[in-house]
Design an enzyme around this catalytic site. Structure first.
Site, PDB file in Angstrom:
ATOM      1  N   SER A 168       7.202 -16.328 -28.644  1.00 48.35           N
ATOM      2  CA  SER A 168       7.643 -17.773 -28.384  1.00 48.35           C
ATOM      3  C   SER A 168       9.059 -17.793 -29.000  1.00 48.35           C
ATOM      4  CB  SER A 168       6.639 -18.524 -29.195  1.00 48.35           C
ATOM      5  OG  SER A 168       7.211 -19.897 -28.983  1.00 48.35           O
ATOM      6  N   ASN A 173      17.092 -17.989 -38.298  1.00 46.33           N
ATOM      7  CA  ASN A 173      17.340 -19.206 -37.318  1.00 46.33           C
ATOM      8  C   ASN A 173      16.498 -20.525 -37.697  1.00 46.33           C
ATOM      9  OD1 ASN A 173      15.016 -20.484 -35.486  1.00 46.33           O
ATOM     10  ND2 ASN A 173      14.121 -18.409 -36.048  1.00 46.33           N
ATOM     11  N   CYS A 178       6.078 -23.197 -38.213  1.00 45.75           N
ATOM     12  CA  CYS A 178       7.351 -22.965 -38.190  1.00 45.75           C
ATOM     13  C   CYS A 178       8.035 -23.472 -39.595  1.00 45.75           C
ATOM     14  CB  CYS A 178       7.785 -24.047 -37.176  1.00 45.75           C
ATOM     15  SG  CYS A 178       9.649 -23.952 -37.013  1.00 45.75           S
TER      16      CYS A 178
HETATM   17  C1  FMN Z   1      15.333 -18.040 -32.291  1.00 47.97           C
HETATM   18  C2  FMN Z   1      13.944 -17.980 -32.513  1.00 47.97           C
HETATM   19  C3  FMN Z   1      13.220 -19.079 -32.064  1.00 47.97           C
HETATM   20  C4  FMN Z   1      11.841 -19.117 -32.324  1.00 47.97           C
HETATM   21  N1  FMN Z   1      10.937 -20.202 -31.919  1.00 47.97           N
HETATM   22  C5  FMN Z   1       9.591 -20.113 -32.163  1.00 47.97           C
HETATM   23  C6  FMN Z   1       8.866 -21.037 -31.580  1.00 47.97           C
HETATM   24  O1  FMN Z   1       9.251 -22.233 -30.747  1.00 47.97           O
HETATM   25  N2  FMN Z   1       7.463 -21.238 -31.787  1.00 47.97           N
HETATM   26  C7  FMN Z   1       6.996 -20.127 -32.546  1.00 47.97           C
HETATM   27  O2  FMN Z   1       5.669 -20.164 -32.547  1.00 47.97           O
HETATM   28  N3  FMN Z   1       7.693 -19.009 -33.008  1.00 47.97           N
HETATM   29  C8  FMN Z   1       9.067 -19.209 -32.824  1.00 47.97           C
HETATM   30  N4  FMN Z   1       9.641 -18.082 -33.360  1.00 47.97           N
HETATM   31  C9  FMN Z   1       9.101 -17.050 -33.984  1.00 47.97           C
HETATM   32  C10 FMN Z   1       8.757 -15.648 -33.184  1.00 47.97           C
HETATM   33  O3  FMN Z   1       7.915 -15.968 -32.184  1.00 47.97           O
HETATM   34  C11 FMN Z   1       8.335 -14.608 -33.935  1.00 47.97           C
HETATM   35  O4  FMN Z   1       6.828 -14.948 -34.851  1.00 47.97           O
HETATM   36  C12 FMN Z   1       9.161 -14.221 -35.278  1.00 47.97           C
HETATM   37  O5  FMN Z   1      10.692 -14.163 -35.028  1.00 47.97           O
HETATM   38  C13 FMN Z   1       8.740 -12.821 -35.517  1.00 47.97           C
HETATM   39  O6  FMN Z   1       9.020 -11.750 -34.787  1.00 47.97           O
HETATM   40  P1  FMN Z   1      10.240 -10.971 -34.516  1.00 47.97           P
HETATM   41  O7  FMN Z   1      10.738 -10.335 -35.879  1.00 47.97           O
HETATM   42  O8  FMN Z   1       9.861  -9.922 -33.408  1.00 47.97           O
HETATM   43  O9  FMN Z   1      11.362 -11.888 -34.148  1.00 47.97           O
HETATM   44  C14 FMN Z   1      11.211 -18.094 -33.138  1.00 47.97           C
HETATM   45  C15 FMN Z   1      11.892 -17.160 -33.612  1.00 47.97           C
HETATM   46  C16 FMN Z   1      13.274 -17.096 -33.369  1.00 47.97           C
HETATM   47  C17 FMN Z   1      14.219 -15.835 -33.765  1.00 47.97           C
END
Ligand code: FMN
Length: 314
Positions: free
Chosen positions: A26, A74, A135
């Site tokens: 997400s 972010n 979040c």
């Molecule tokens: C720019 C950005 C926006 C995100 N928006 C959401 C969101 O709307 N809802 C949510 O549950 N997680 C959100 N996340 C979290 C990611 O889904 C994920 O849980 C987190 O980034 C860890 O995984 P990664 O290291 O692969 O990015 C967001 C992450 C990023 C970087």
């Protein structure tokens, strides 16, 4: 394990079968449709939509993203078009995509979460709800629910009976005991857990002596958090008997395998899509070859299979 020319990459959780366990996370994959011409969506397991709220949200003021060593911070602030606009403007195209869509939902009170799910209950084209109880960038998005086991229990308890689809509860890593939070969500009726969301952090520019994000704090993601996320997936999956979807810094096929060995049934890929928009497809496409090289017939057999035999640990 025997060698297999055609390893079985399918995974199942709460009644959903995916062709492989790699899911776009997400907030990093829009509403799916934006990636249609970039990623072979029939090669990935599923995707999760950007978080959907009852009303549209503009998010936080810029700057909202800053690069860090091996990751990014972010503070988007859950900008989104709202559930009604999603249903009217995006869902018809989402329904035609060749991979399942999971809707990420959030709110600032229990009623908000329920209202978003009830709106989605009335339409087709979504296989599950992922409830963002985690979040770090806004009081909305569930930070309160995500860091207080009693509040999380209450939220899931009240939302679960309303959900027409499997309810995946997304946990915050910004807690002392992820096992306690996992148990609270599972005891309240969650069908699955996903973790981790981002870790609360700050970036400061020494030259200007100012914070780099307008929001001051933001959520850290990417390879920098991978060992922490792996530890939490390991602890959470041992604390509950429902499936766990693991994420946090997954950038390669091997990373995805590591999360499965730690206890994940499926994995999500987020920040990697910023550096390589085709990362989810690349990671999923590497699974067949990985299984063949390692003589794994059934990828799902790796879930929780980390070898802890004393003496083997190097
Ligand atoms: C720019 C950005 C926006 C995100 N928006 C959401 C969101 O709307 N809802 C949510 O549950 N997680 C959100 N996340 C979290 C990611 O889904 C994920 O849980 C987190 O980034 C860890 O995984 P990664 O290291 O692969 O990015 C967001 C992450 C990023 C970087």
């Amino acid at each position: 394990m025997t060698s297999s020319a055609k390893p079985d990459l399918r995974v199942r959780f709460c009644g959903i079968e995916l062709r492989n366990p790699v899911i776009a996370a997400s907030g990093t994959f829009g509403y799916g449709v934006e990636f249609e011409d970039i990623v072979a969506l029939n090669a990935i397991g599923a995707f999760v939509t950007k978080g959907l709220s009852r009303e549209p949200m503009p998010g936080n003021p810029p700057p909202r993203i800053v690069e860090t060593a091996a990751g990014m911070l972010n503070a988007i602030g859950l900008q989104n078009m709202g559930v009604a606009a999603f249903i009217a403007q995006k869902l018809p195209a989402v329904q035609k995509l060749p991979c399942p869509a999971i809707a990420n939902v959030f709110g600032d009170c229990v009623e908000d979460y329920c209202a978003v799910m009830e709106a989605l209950n009335a339409v087709e084209g979504i296989v599950a709800y992922e409830m963002n109880a985690s979040c770090p960038n806004t009081e909305r998005g569930g930070m309160v629910f995500g860091t207080d086991a009693a509040a999380l229990y209450e939220l899931v308890l009240r939302a679960k009976p309303l959900a027409r689809r499997p309810l995946i509860v997304k946990l915050s890593p910004n807690v002392t005991s992820i096992a306690d939070m996992a148990r609270a969500a599972a005891d309240a009726g969650a069908d699955a857990l996903s973790l981790v969301n981002t870790f609360l952090g700050i970036s400061i520019d020494a030259k200007t002596q100012r914070p780099r994000l307008a929001n001051i704090t933001g959520g850290l993601s990417g390879p920098a958090i991978k060992p922490l996320a792996l530890r939490m997936v390991y602890q959470a999956s041992r604390a509950v008997s429902i499936p766990v979807l693991g994420m946090g810094g997954i950038t390669t096929t091997e990373d995805a395998i590591e999360f499965m060995l730690a206890g994940a049934t499926a994995v999500q890929v987020g920040t990697a899509s910023y550096a390589d928009p085709r990362a989810v497809e690349r990671i999923a496409s590497g699974l067949r070859d990985w299984c063949q090289r390692h003589r794994v017939d059934k990828l799902a057999s790796l879930t929780g299979a980390m070898d802890l035999t004393p003496g083997l640990i190097s």
